[in-house]
Design an enzyme around this catalytic site. Structure first.
Site, PDB file in Angstrom:
ATOM      1  N   TYR A 109      33.097  40.928  32.179  1.00  0.00           N
ATOM      2  CA  TYR A 109      33.914  39.102  31.727  1.00  0.00           C
ATOM      3  C   TYR A 109      32.272  39.514  32.052  1.00  0.00           C
ATOM      4  CZ  TYR A 109      37.421  41.965  34.456  1.00  0.00           C
ATOM      5  OH  TYR A 109      38.297  42.640  34.262  1.00  0.00           O
ATOM      6  N   TYR A 126      46.908  41.259  40.330  1.00  0.00           N
ATOM      7  CA  TYR A 126      46.133  41.555  38.758  1.00  0.00           C
ATOM      8  C   TYR A 126      46.218  42.847  38.406  1.00  0.00           C
ATOM      9  CZ  TYR A 126      42.627  43.631  35.398  1.00  0.00           C
ATOM     10  OH  TYR A 126      42.088  43.826  34.865  1.00  0.00           O
ATOM     11  N   ASP A 186      52.861  49.114  40.049  1.00  0.00           N
ATOM     12  CA  ASP A 186      51.587  49.045  39.650  1.00  0.00           C
ATOM     13  C   ASP A 186      50.603  49.815  40.776  1.00  0.00           C
ATOM     14  OD1 ASP A 186      48.722  49.063  38.483  1.00  0.00           O
ATOM     15  OD2 ASP A 186      48.922  47.010  38.095  1.00  0.00           O
ATOM     16  N   LYS A 205      42.641  54.342  37.898  1.00  0.00           N
ATOM     17  CA  LYS A 205      41.062  54.570  38.602  1.00  0.00           C
ATOM     18  C   LYS A 205      41.093  55.627  39.574  1.00  0.00           C
ATOM     19  CE  LYS A 205      40.376  49.731  39.308  1.00  0.00           C
ATOM     20  NZ  LYS A 205      41.136  48.779  38.897  1.00  0.00           N
TER      21      LYS A 205
HETATM   22  C1  LIG Z   1      41.949  48.287  37.383  1.00  0.00           C
HETATM   23  C2  LIG Z   1      43.423  48.035  37.568  1.00  0.00           C
HETATM   24  C3  LIG Z   1      44.069  47.559  36.004  1.00  0.00           C
HETATM   25  C4  LIG Z   1      43.976  47.550  34.923  1.00  0.00           C
HETATM   26  O1  LIG Z   1      43.173  49.557  35.017  1.00  0.00           O
HETATM   27  P1  LIG Z   1      42.148  49.561  33.841  1.00  0.00           P
HETATM   28  O2  LIG Z   1      41.915  51.185  33.671  1.00  0.00           O
HETATM   29  O3  LIG Z   1      41.190  48.580  34.487  1.00  0.00           O
HETATM   30  O4  LIG Z   1      42.832  49.342  32.428  1.00  0.00           O
HETATM   31  C5  LIG Z   1      45.760  47.620  36.280  1.00  0.00           C
HETATM   32  N1  LIG Z   1      46.472  47.480  37.484  1.00  0.00           N
HETATM   33  C6  LIG Z   1      45.231  47.342  38.708  1.00  0.00           C
HETATM   34  C7  LIG Z   1      46.434  47.070  39.877  1.00  0.00           C
HETATM   35  C8  LIG Z   1      43.903  47.504  38.528  1.00  0.00           C
HETATM   36  O5  LIG Z   1      43.633  47.658  39.703  1.00  0.00           O
END
Ligand SMILES: *Cc1c(COP(=O)(O)O)cnc(C)c1O
Length: 429
Positions: free
Chosen positions: A24, A153, A250, A279
């Protein structure tokens, strides 16, 4: 790098500014990053000789066991000596198979199939593709939009961007170019029947064009660090079932214990049709994510006119990352992570309480190993970072938020130090 002269810190910073893009960030870079030389336990050692910082961020929420962990190191070393990578098309290997089995065993009942991806954003792309293809395979290609709630997000690639919060987020710039999805209002913190009704109505109204609903369960992370009642997950499950819409969770930020349950879905005992993890999957060692789905979704896709899921990253199922992920998940299962997260929750609750009385603070909230101080103004990131570093802690505030997601192994003393740093950053940012 035995044949290259080591770079001094000023040389390194100069080359970094000139050539290296940061998350960013602009090019050339404006803010000066800290140079990290090594990391161990919960501490980052700085290259400028100024000492160590307690990591309040777990490297973007991934390093749950801390750095340089002997068990994870051994898993990486052992796998490195066998093979660091082979292609996944036509070949398979024990680390990937074991990882898939572990994920199926740990995740909510009913998720049975695992697509290994190389980052969280890619796992969300795969989730969206699965949902759209499911309906296409069933002869309903009109069902190809996504519904989500505001404040979310889901990553930085194209389809994940289209379901991020459309306003005020990082992707507002692209609002005219992205696929147009359907947005519900942001979920209130507590359960409100009128909001549940809003979700039901919107899903019902758009059912004919909806492939799936996608949300971050219980905690909205990078979209604003907001928490909401798990009861909304049951509302979504029921409305999706009633209207022939798939449900995607997610869990990239929430998975593997962060909210106090192994998966946030467990707070509501809901199984989504598709679930993304990432993550913390490899304990912060290597990049890897996964998209899990139910037998219904997999069978639906596989009975279609095009009976394959056309997705296959070059580094899919990477053995090195998969071996470390297996070790990290075994490590998690073998320890009392629930007690650790509870202990951190108590430490953050006590340590962040003084922030509530600070001028400019709008809200203080803690859930599991997540502590958030929300201000009533955009933070001065440089001043806030300096204040945290002065307390010996690494934080990365954004927008109006100072927050921490420490490694689960953080001691009570270090949790207290992190909380002091969050308060200092909130005061001075
Ligand atoms: C960090 C994150 C992503 C994206 O993951 P990257 O490995 O950075 O591409 C997608 N969804 C959520 C909820 C996240 O916290």
């Amino acid at each position: 790098m035995p044949d290259l002269p080591r770079l001094s810190v000023p040389e390194l910073l100069e080359l970094d500014r000139r050539h290296v893009w940061h998350p960013y960030g602009p090019m050339p870079g404006r803010a000066e990053p800290l140079v990290v030389e090594s990391a161990s336990g919960v501490r980052l050692r700085l290259a400028d000789g100024s000492g160590e910082l307690v990591d309040g961020m777990s490297s973007w929420w991934s390093a749950i066991h801390g750095y340089n962990h002997p068990v994870l190191n051994e898993a990486a070393r052992g796998q490195l000596e066998r093979m660091s990578h082979v292609m996944f098309g036509g070949l398979t290997h024990e680390p990937a198979v074991r990882l898939a089995k572990l994920l199926v065993d740990m995740s909510p009942e009913g998720l049975e199939h695992v697509f290994l991806a190389d980052s969280g954003s890619v796992s969300v792309e795969v989730a969206v593709k699965m949902c759209l293809q499911y309906w296409r395979s069933l002869g309903r290609p009109g069902k190809r939009r996504m519904l989500t709630w505001r404040g979310g997000y889901h990553g930085d690639t194209w389809h994940p961007m289209s379901v991020c919060d459309p306003e005020g987020g990082m992707h507002e710039l692209w609002s005219g170019a992205l696929p147009r999805q359907i947005f519900a209002d942001a979920p209130p913190a507590g359960y409100e029947e009128s909001y549940a009704e809003h979700l039901r109505e919107l899903i019902g109204e758009h059912a004919d064009e909806l492939a799936a609903v996608i949300v971050e369960p219980v905690v909205q992370g990078a979209g604003g660090m907001r928490f909401h009642s798990p009861a909304y997950l049951r509302v979504l499950r029921e409305a999706c079932d009633a209207h022939d819409v798939l449900l995607v969770f997610d869990e990239i930020a929430t998975g593997f214990g962060r909210t106090g349950a192994l998966f946030a879905a467990d707070h509501a005992a809901v199984t989504p049709d598709v679930m993304c993890v990432g993550k913390a999957l490899t304990g912060g060692y290597l990049t890897m994510a996964a998209t899990l789905c139910t037998a219904r979704v997999a069978t639906g896709i596989s009975r279609g006119e095009v009976p394959v899921l056309a997705h296959g990253p070059t580094f899919m199922g990477n053995p090195l990352a998969a071996a470390v992920a297996c070790a990290s998940l075994e490590l998690l299962r073998g320890r009392d992570w629930q007690a650790e997260v509870k202990r951190i929750e108590a430490g953050l609750t006590a340590g962040l309480a003084p922030a509530a009385g600070l001028p400019g603070v709008r809200d203080v909230r803690v859930l599991g190993a997540i502590g958030v101080v929300q201000l009533d103004h955009e933070i001065d990131m440089a001043a806030a970072t300096r204040a945290a570093v002065r307390e010996g802690v690494w934080l990365r505030p954004f927008r109006d938020l100072v927050y921490t997601m420490p490694p689960y192994v953080t001691s009570d003393e270090d949790v207290a130090r992190i909380a002091r740093a969050v308060c200092a950053a909130a005061r001075e940012g």
